[in-house]
Design a protein around this motif. Structure first.
Motif, PDB file in Angstrom:
ATOM      1  N   SER A  49      -6.600  14.685  11.178  1.00  0.00           N
ATOM      2  CA  SER A  49      -6.053  15.716  11.147  1.00  0.00           C
ATOM      3  C   SER A  49      -5.557  15.760   9.282  1.00  0.00           C
ATOM      4  O   SER A  49      -4.864  14.836   9.082  1.00  0.00           O
ATOM      5  N   LYS A  50      -5.737  17.342   9.369  1.00  0.00           N
ATOM      6  CA  LYS A  50      -5.032  17.585   8.311  1.00  0.00           C
ATOM      7  C   LYS A  50      -3.520  17.253   8.805  1.00  0.00           C
ATOM      8  O   LYS A  50      -2.969  17.805   7.504  1.00  0.00           O
ATOM      9  N   ASN A  51      -2.553  17.421   9.081  1.00  0.00           N
ATOM     10  CA  ASN A  51      -1.332  17.290   9.583  1.00  0.00           C
ATOM     11  C   ASN A  51      -0.985  15.775   9.176  1.00  0.00           C
ATOM     12  O   ASN A  51      -0.368  15.088   9.680  1.00  0.00           O
ATOM     13  N   GLY A  52      -2.112  14.792   9.404  1.00  0.00           N
ATOM     14  CA  GLY A  52      -2.397  13.461   9.077  1.00  0.00           C
ATOM     15  C   GLY A  52      -2.936  13.116   7.848  1.00  0.00           C
ATOM     16  O   GLY A  52      -2.445  14.055   7.249  1.00  0.00           O
ATOM     17  N   ALA A  53      -3.629  11.906   7.938  1.00  0.00           N
ATOM     18  CA  ALA A  53      -4.351  11.480   6.765  1.00  0.00           C
ATOM     19  C   ALA A  53      -5.218  12.330   5.981  1.00  0.00           C
ATOM     20  O   ALA A  53      -5.424  11.848   4.810  1.00  0.00           O
ATOM     21  N   GLY A  54      -6.151  13.736   7.181  1.00  0.00           N
ATOM     22  CA  GLY A  54      -7.065  14.199   6.241  1.00  0.00           C
ATOM     23  C   GLY A  54      -8.283  13.228   5.792  1.00  0.00           C
ATOM     24  O   GLY A  54      -8.921  13.485   5.128  1.00  0.00           O
ATOM     25  N   MET A  55      -8.555  12.016   6.375  1.00  0.00           N
ATOM     26  CA  MET A  55      -9.719  11.580   6.213  1.00  0.00           C
ATOM     27  C   MET A  55     -11.092  11.708   5.782  1.00  0.00           C
ATOM     28  O   MET A  55     -11.149  13.796   7.125  1.00  0.00           O
ATOM     29  N   LYS A  56     -11.759  11.821   4.870  1.00  0.00           N
ATOM     30  CA  LYS A  56     -13.298  12.231   4.879  1.00  0.00           C
ATOM     31  C   LYS A  56     -14.123  11.103   4.758  1.00  0.00           C
ATOM     32  O   LYS A  56     -13.526  10.031   4.596  1.00  0.00           O
ATOM     33  N   LEU A  57     -15.532  11.869   4.447  1.00  0.00           N
ATOM     34  CA  LEU A  57     -16.493  11.142   4.726  1.00  0.00           C
ATOM     35  C   LEU A  57     -16.087  10.374   2.800  1.00  0.00           C
ATOM     36  O   LEU A  57     -15.703  10.943   2.302  1.00  0.00           O
ATOM     37  N   GLY A  58     -16.595   8.727   3.425  1.00  0.00           N
ATOM     38  CA  GLY A  58     -16.731   7.668   2.277  1.00  0.00           C
ATOM     39  C   GLY A  58     -15.063   6.722   2.196  1.00  0.00           C
ATOM     40  O   GLY A  58     -15.426   6.255   0.976  1.00  0.00           O
ATOM     41  N   ASP A  59     -14.076   7.766   2.742  1.00  0.00           N
ATOM     42  CA  ASP A  59     -13.021   7.331   2.623  1.00  0.00           C
ATOM     43  C   ASP A  59     -13.240   5.614   2.613  1.00  0.00           C
ATOM     44  O   ASP A  59     -13.596   4.952   3.570  1.00  0.00           O
ATOM     45  N   ARG A  60     -12.131   4.902   2.010  1.00  0.00           N
ATOM     46  CA  ARG A  60     -12.272   3.567   2.545  1.00  0.00           C
ATOM     47  C   ARG A  60     -10.677   3.397   3.713  1.00  0.00           C
ATOM     48  O   ARG A  60      -9.558   3.673   3.065  1.00  0.00           O
ATOM     49  N   VAL A  61     -10.788   2.694   4.567  1.00  0.00           N
ATOM     50  CA  VAL A  61      -9.444   2.869   5.328  1.00  0.00           C
ATOM     51  C   VAL A  61      -9.242   2.003   5.909  1.00  0.00           C
ATOM     52  O   VAL A  61      -9.427   0.417   5.778  1.00  0.00           O
TER      53      VAL A  61
ATOM     54  N   ASP B 165      -8.205   4.551   0.353  1.00  0.00           N
ATOM     55  CA  ASP B 165      -7.851   5.754   0.151  1.00  0.00           C
ATOM     56  C   ASP B 165      -6.526   5.978   1.064  1.00  0.00           C
ATOM     57  O   ASP B 165      -5.871   6.541   0.838  1.00  0.00           O
ATOM     58  N   ILE B 166      -6.529   5.431   1.975  1.00  0.00           N
ATOM     59  CA  ILE B 166      -6.000   4.881   3.320  1.00  0.00           C
ATOM     60  C   ILE B 166      -5.622   3.720   4.067  1.00  0.00           C
ATOM     61  O   ILE B 166      -6.741   3.309   3.999  1.00  0.00           O
ATOM     62  N   VAL B 167      -3.678   4.273   4.423  1.00  0.00           N
ATOM     63  CA  VAL B 167      -3.638   2.661   5.383  1.00  0.00           C
ATOM     64  C   VAL B 167      -2.971   3.299   6.375  1.00  0.00           C
ATOM     65  O   VAL B 167      -2.553   4.174   6.726  1.00  0.00           O
ATOM     66  N   PHE B 168      -3.785   3.105   7.004  1.00  0.00           N
ATOM     67  CA  PHE B 168      -3.043   4.003   8.883  1.00  0.00           C
ATOM     68  C   PHE B 168      -1.999   2.416   8.935  1.00  0.00           C
ATOM     69  O   PHE B 168      -2.582   1.236   9.888  1.00  0.00           O
ATOM     70  N   GLU B 169      -1.149   2.960   9.066  1.00  0.00           N
ATOM     71  CA  GLU B 169      -0.200   1.816   9.192  1.00  0.00           C
ATOM     72  C   GLU B 169       1.139   2.261  11.084  1.00  0.00           C
ATOM     73  O   GLU B 169       1.078   3.522  11.090  1.00  0.00           O
ATOM     74  N   HIS B 170       1.471   1.082  11.213  1.00  0.00           N
ATOM     75  CA  HIS B 170       2.103   1.072  12.511  1.00  0.00           C
ATOM     76  C   HIS B 170       3.263  -0.574  13.033  1.00  0.00           C
ATOM     77  O   HIS B 170       3.834   0.089  13.254  1.00  0.00           O
ATOM     78  N   PRO B 171       2.313  -1.433  12.325  1.00  0.00           N
ATOM     79  CA  PRO B 171       3.660  -2.461  11.927  1.00  0.00           C
ATOM     80  C   PRO B 171       4.966  -2.490  11.765  1.00  0.00           C
ATOM     81  O   PRO B 171       5.993  -3.279  12.377  1.00  0.00           O
ATOM     82  N   GLY B 172       5.023  -1.240  10.891  1.00  0.00           N
ATOM     83  CA  GLY B 172       6.463  -1.473  10.131  1.00  0.00           C
ATOM     84  C   GLY B 172       6.891  -2.341   9.572  1.00  0.00           C
ATOM     85  O   GLY B 172       6.581  -2.245   7.858  1.00  0.00           O
ATOM     86  N   ARG B 173       8.345  -2.692   9.425  1.00  0.00           N
ATOM     87  CA  ARG B 173       8.681  -3.448   7.980  1.00  0.00           C
ATOM     88  C   ARG B 173       7.949  -4.938   7.848  1.00  0.00           C
ATOM     89  O   ARG B 173       7.941  -4.999   7.208  1.00  0.00           O
ATOM     90  N   GLU B 174       6.936  -5.634   8.929  1.00  0.00           N
ATOM     91  CA  GLU B 174       6.229  -6.913   8.235  1.00  0.00           C
ATOM     92  C   GLU B 174       5.202  -6.243   7.237  1.00  0.00           C
ATOM     93  O   GLU B 174       5.213  -6.873   6.471  1.00  0.00           O
ATOM     94  N   THR B 175       4.742  -4.721   7.244  1.00  0.00           N
ATOM     95  CA  THR B 175       3.550  -5.125   6.905  1.00  0.00           C
ATOM     96  C   THR B 175       3.797  -3.461   5.745  1.00  0.00           C
ATOM     97  O   THR B 175       3.045  -3.652   4.929  1.00  0.00           O
ATOM     98  N   PHE B 176       4.884  -3.163   5.509  1.00  0.00           N
ATOM     99  CA  PHE B 176       4.454  -1.598   5.106  1.00  0.00           C
ATOM    100  C   PHE B 176       5.093  -2.180   2.869  1.00  0.00           C
ATOM    101  O   PHE B 176       4.055  -1.344   2.375  1.00  0.00           O
ATOM    102  N   GLY B 177       5.509  -3.521   2.514  1.00  0.00           N
ATOM    103  CA  GLY B 177       5.536  -3.388   1.518  1.00  0.00           C
ATOM    104  C   GLY B 177       4.514  -3.103   0.758  1.00  0.00           C
ATOM    105  O   GLY B 177       3.398  -2.738  -0.403  1.00  0.00           O
ATOM    106  N   ALA B 178       3.063  -4.598   1.664  1.00  0.00           N
ATOM    107  CA  ALA B 178       2.232  -5.061   0.728  1.00  0.00           C
ATOM    108  C   ALA B 178       0.737  -3.308   1.530  1.00  0.00           C
ATOM    109  O   ALA B 178       0.419  -2.609   0.459  1.00  0.00           O
ATOM    110  N   SER B 179       1.822  -2.602   2.494  1.00  0.00           N
ATOM    111  CA  SER B 179       0.784  -1.584   2.205  1.00  0.00           C
ATOM    112  C   SER B 179       0.876  -0.473   0.877  1.00  0.00           C
ATOM    113  O   SER B 179      -0.195  -0.010   0.765  1.00  0.00           O
ATOM    114  N   VAL B 180       2.103  -0.384   0.774  1.00  0.00           N
ATOM    115  CA  VAL B 180       1.942   0.710  -0.269  1.00  0.00           C
ATOM    116  C   VAL B 180       1.425  -0.023  -1.333  1.00  0.00           C
ATOM    117  O   VAL B 180       0.746   1.510  -2.084  1.00  0.00           O
ATOM    118  N   TYR B 181       1.936  -1.381  -1.638  1.00  0.00           N
ATOM    119  CA  TYR B 181       1.146  -1.423  -2.880  1.00  0.00           C
ATOM    120  C   TYR B 181       0.264  -1.937  -2.775  1.00  0.00           C
ATOM    121  O   TYR B 181      -0.843  -1.416  -3.697  1.00  0.00           O
TER     122      TYR B 181
END
Length: 446
Positions: free
Chosen positions: A216-228, A313-329
């Motif tokens: 959705s446009k309210n989320g990441a708005g994934m497009k053709l070719g994105d690496r997720v 291009d996109i990180v699909f996050e939901h674990p939270g504390r354990e992984t979030f620092g790595a996701s941002v990096y």
């Protein structure tokens, strides 16, 4: 209740049959009890056992309010919000019910000493309240879990912005892990005819959540070719995100925790897979007070090895504390981290230099609005996205089913038979199903 089940099993879907059928005074439902809120005090989250707090009770059928529907629930499913409810974290859900109960006369019904849980269902409409015109008794339905009042202007562009937005079966009572459920009629959607009751019940919450978060446009708005990058890519949320990435022309990089879960991702069509157990990533030090940036770098290097030198291009996050620092990096410059949950902890930490200096974005995403839920359900109905049901329990086994999800021993979604007497029932379009049979069964008994 037997009469209701027999009518549904007969295949009769005439409105007259169900409108004339007497409604029982009570029904069996999975509940937590208000007087047990403190039962797990002093225990670590992982040691809190849903089998001790989830009960199968006989509860009275509540009065139906205007705009609502009473549904005979044939099957439901376990979501992480039921785990949270059962272990009374991060807060007891009885606070939600108390606050809701103060808003109106009809809302008072929800403030009870027990909470009927569950945010998914597939079943048949039995009754509708005053003002309902779209749905009638006898209609086969599934339900999304967005409950809103729509009395405020804020909710009319995006129903998730309604000040009284709640998740049914989590922040409201009378949820779907029961023989009967009460929902607002605008939560109802058509049941896909090629699916069994338990298959149709399983996508609701997670499929809609993944759709808003990733597409959705309210989320990441994934497009053709994105690496997720998809954390928990074989789990309840991740299995739908993986399918959506593949269907939308993106490249999923699936993070899993075992070879068996890696195999499930390959069966879905994913090729780039990171097995955390094999790689041994440790993003936090042993006392869990500081993160290890070298492990972020090691994850980033692994991603680039898989993608031919590209960051995601996109990180699909939901674990939270354990992984979030790595996701941002690991997100590329200008990329997006979209988050919908924090199953490993709510207090996220990351190095803001990698966010602000590289123009990355963090987008919060919570369930889905009405339109997004319908669009997500239509993907299931059209066979573009498929259920990821791995195991199905009976209504008297909900505690064990929730424990599976709590300890992440499951694949995909865990289903629950409520009124349905067995698995594989409720398929009314076998010809359509034959085109998708292999994809539907990818997770079966995984």
């Amino acid at each position: 209740m037997e009469q209701i089940r027999d009518a549904i099993m007969s295949g009769d879907r005439s409105a007259e049959t169900y409108a004339a059928m007497p409604i029982p005074e009570s029904y069996r439902a999975t509940t937590v009890h208000k007087d047990e809120v403190g039962m797990f005090e002093g225990l670590k989250s992982r040691d809190k056992d849903p089998r001790k707090s989830l009960h199968l009770d006989e509860v009275p059928v509540p009065e139906l309010a205007p705009g609502e529907a009473l549904v005979a629930v044939m099957a439901s499913a376990i979501n992480y919000n039921t785990v949270w409810t059962s272990i009374f974290e991060p807060v007891s859900t009885f606070g939600f019910l108390e606050r809701y109960g103060r808003t109106s006369e009809f809302a008072k019904r929800h403030d009870l000493p027990y909470h009927v849980v569950g945010s998914d269902l597939a079943g048949v409409v039995l009754r509708t309240g005053p003002g309902v015109t779209k749905w009638q008794p006898g209609t086969e339905v599934v339900a999304h879990c967005l409950s809103v009042e729509l009395e405020d202007a804020d909710g009319h562009n995006d129903t998730m912005m309604d000040p009284q937005q709640r998740i049914w079966g989590f922040e409201t009572n009378f949820g779907g892990l029961a023989e009967l459920a009460i929902v607002k009629a605008n939560q109802l959607m058509p049941k896909p005819a090629h699916l069994s009751w338990e298959e149709a019940a399983s996508p609701g919450l997670v499929n809609s959540t993944a759709y808003r978060q990733l597409i959705s446009k309210n989320g990441a708005g994934m497009k053709l070719g994105d690496r997720v990058l998809i954390w928990g890519a074989s789990g309840g949320l991740g299995s739908y995100a993986t399918q959506m990435a593949l269907a939308g022309g993106a490249t999923p990089i699936c993070v899993v925790s075992s070879p068996e879960k890696a195999d499930i991702c390959r069966r879905m069509g994913a090729e780039l897979i990171i097995d955390r157990s094999a790689e041994g990533y440790r993003f936090w030090n042993d006392d869990n007070t500081a993160q290890n940036p070298k492990e972020w770098q090691r994850l980033g290097k692994k991603i680039r090895e898989l993608t031919g030198g590209h960051d995601v291009d996109i990180v699909f996050e939901h674990p939270g504390r354990e992984t979030f620092g790595a996701s941002v990096y690991v997100t590329r410059k200008g990329g997006t981290i979209t988050t919908c949950a924090s199953t490993s902890g709510y207090m996220h930490e990351y190095d803001n230099r990698y966010l602000w200096m590289n123009l990355k974005r963090i987008i919060s995403s919570h369930f889905a609005n009405y339109r997004e839920a319908w669009e997500a359900n239509d993907l299931i109905n059209r066979g573009i996205i498929h259920p990821t049901l791995s195991k199905t329990y009976g209504l008297d086994e909900v505690g064990q089913a929730a424990l599976d999800v709590h300890h992440n021993t499951h694949q995909g979604k865990v289903g629950v038979l409520t009124l349905a007497p067995g698995k594989g029932l409720g398929i009314s379009d076998p010809e359509k199903r034959s085109r998708f049979e292999d994809a539907i069964n990818r997770f079966a008994d995984a």
